[in-house]
Motif scaffolding. Structure first.
Motif, mmCIF file in Angstrom:
data_model
loop_
_atom_site.group_PDB
_atom_site.id
_atom_site.type_symbol
_atom_site.label_atom_id
_atom_site.label_comp_id
_atom_site.label_asym_id
_atom_site.label_seq_id
_atom_site.Cartn_x
_atom_site.Cartn_y
_atom_site.Cartn_z
ATOM 1 N N LEU A 148 18.449 92.719 48.967
ATOM 2 C CA LEU A 148 17.582 91.796 49.083
ATOM 3 C C LEU A 148 18.375 90.297 48.991
ATOM 4 N N ILE A 149 19.164 90.240 47.969
ATOM 5 C CA ILE A 149 20.045 88.924 47.853
ATOM 6 C C ILE A 149 21.104 89.126 48.931
ATOM 7 N N ALA A 150 21.668 90.273 49.582
ATOM 8 C CA ALA A 150 22.619 90.138 50.233
ATOM 9 C C ALA A 150 22.297 89.701 51.751
ATOM 10 N N MET A 151 21.143 90.257 52.193
ATOM 11 C CA MET A 151 20.504 89.776 53.370
ATOM 12 C C MET A 151 20.220 88.132 53.379
ATOM 13 N N PHE A 152 19.458 87.854 52.092
ATOM 14 C CA PHE A 152 19.373 86.393 52.155
ATOM 15 C C PHE A 152 20.647 85.706 52.133
ATOM 16 N N MET A 153 21.730 86.164 51.710
ATOM 17 C CA MET A 153 22.650 85.200 51.396
ATOM 18 C C MET A 153 23.659 85.244 52.663
ATOM 19 N N LEU A 154 23.327 86.233 53.514
ATOM 20 C CA LEU A 154 24.224 86.527 54.906
ATOM 21 C C LEU A 154 23.773 85.293 55.653
ATOM 22 N N GLY A 155 22.477 85.068 55.699
ATOM 23 C CA GLY A 155 22.115 84.086 56.628
ATOM 24 C C GLY A 155 22.544 82.579 56.246
ATOM 25 N N ASN A 156 22.641 82.582 54.720
ATOM 26 C CA ASN A 156 23.213 81.264 54.536
ATOM 27 C C ASN A 156 24.811 81.044 54.837
ATOM 28 N N LEU A 157 25.411 82.309 54.388
ATOM 29 C CA LEU A 157 26.621 82.345 54.772
ATOM 30 C C LEU A 157 27.228 82.119 56.374
ATOM 31 N N PHE A 158 26.177 82.663 57.320
ATOM 32 C CA PHE A 158 26.373 82.263 58.792
ATOM 33 C C PHE A 158 26.286 80.702 58.770
ATOM 34 N N MET A 159 25.320 80.131 58.099
ATOM 35 C CA MET A 159 24.726 78.717 58.396
ATOM 36 C C MET A 159 26.001 77.800 57.763
ATOM 37 N N GLU A 160 26.406 78.177 56.585
ATOM 38 C CA GLU A 160 27.354 77.278 55.763
ATOM 39 C C GLU A 160 28.950 77.372 56.543
#
Length: 163
Positions: free
Chosen positions: A18-30
């Motif tokens: 759950l956290i990995a998928m959530f943070m993957l989107g943030n990593l893309f954006m940042e």
């Protein structure tokens, strides 16, 4: 995103997907280097997955299975939890204001529920109704995202308890 992922995964390993998928989107954006992937994950992919999940779950649910007292109880518990989380956030912000020099708008506490980004938008619109000079959206997104991370960690803890 990477540091948050590592910390949460070490604390609650079952919440890793759950956290990995959530943070993957943030990593893309940042990162700023994968603009097309950011836009696809933010718009098209999210809509496609929502439709597929809705159709898949909806096609397996009949009224006899879905509309039971247990299901209604879950909805009622969700509404009560949402109300307590909102009220608790406002009360904690008011409590913080007793001890801090720089006062915090208590509406910010109401954004701590994990209804992203609606809770932050509601807080912002209520704040601007009360005072047109208020701009609370960016301040409300902090507790809003923290609520999402907390929800993912709690889900991981529940998964760990069941398995």
């Amino acid at each position: 995103p990477l540091l948050a992922s590592i910390v949460v995964m070490l604390l609650v390993p079952k919440s890793a997907p759950l956290i990995a998928m959530f943070m993957l989107g943030n990593l893309f954006m940042e990162s700023g280097v994968v603009e097309r992937l950011t836009n696809v994950s933010r718009n098209e992919l999210m809509n496609i997955v929502t439709i597929l999940l809705g159709v898949a779950v909806g096609s397996t649910m009949t009224a006899e299975v879905f509309l039971t007292w247990k299901t209604i109880g879950v909805f009622i518990m969700g509404v009560v939890a949402f109300a307590f989380a909102t009220a608790g956030g406002v009360l904690i912000a008011k409590f913080m204001n007793l001890f801090t020099k720089n006062k915090v708008n208590p509406l910010i506490g109401a954004a701590g529920v994990s209804a992203v980004p609606m809770a932050a938008r509601v807080v912002h619109s209520m704040g601007t109704e009360a005072n047109p000079q208020n701009y609370l959206l960016m301040h409300a997104m902090g507790p809003n995202v923290a609520g999402v991370i907390g929800t993912a960690v709690a889900a991981g803890a529940f998964i760990a308890a069941i398995m």
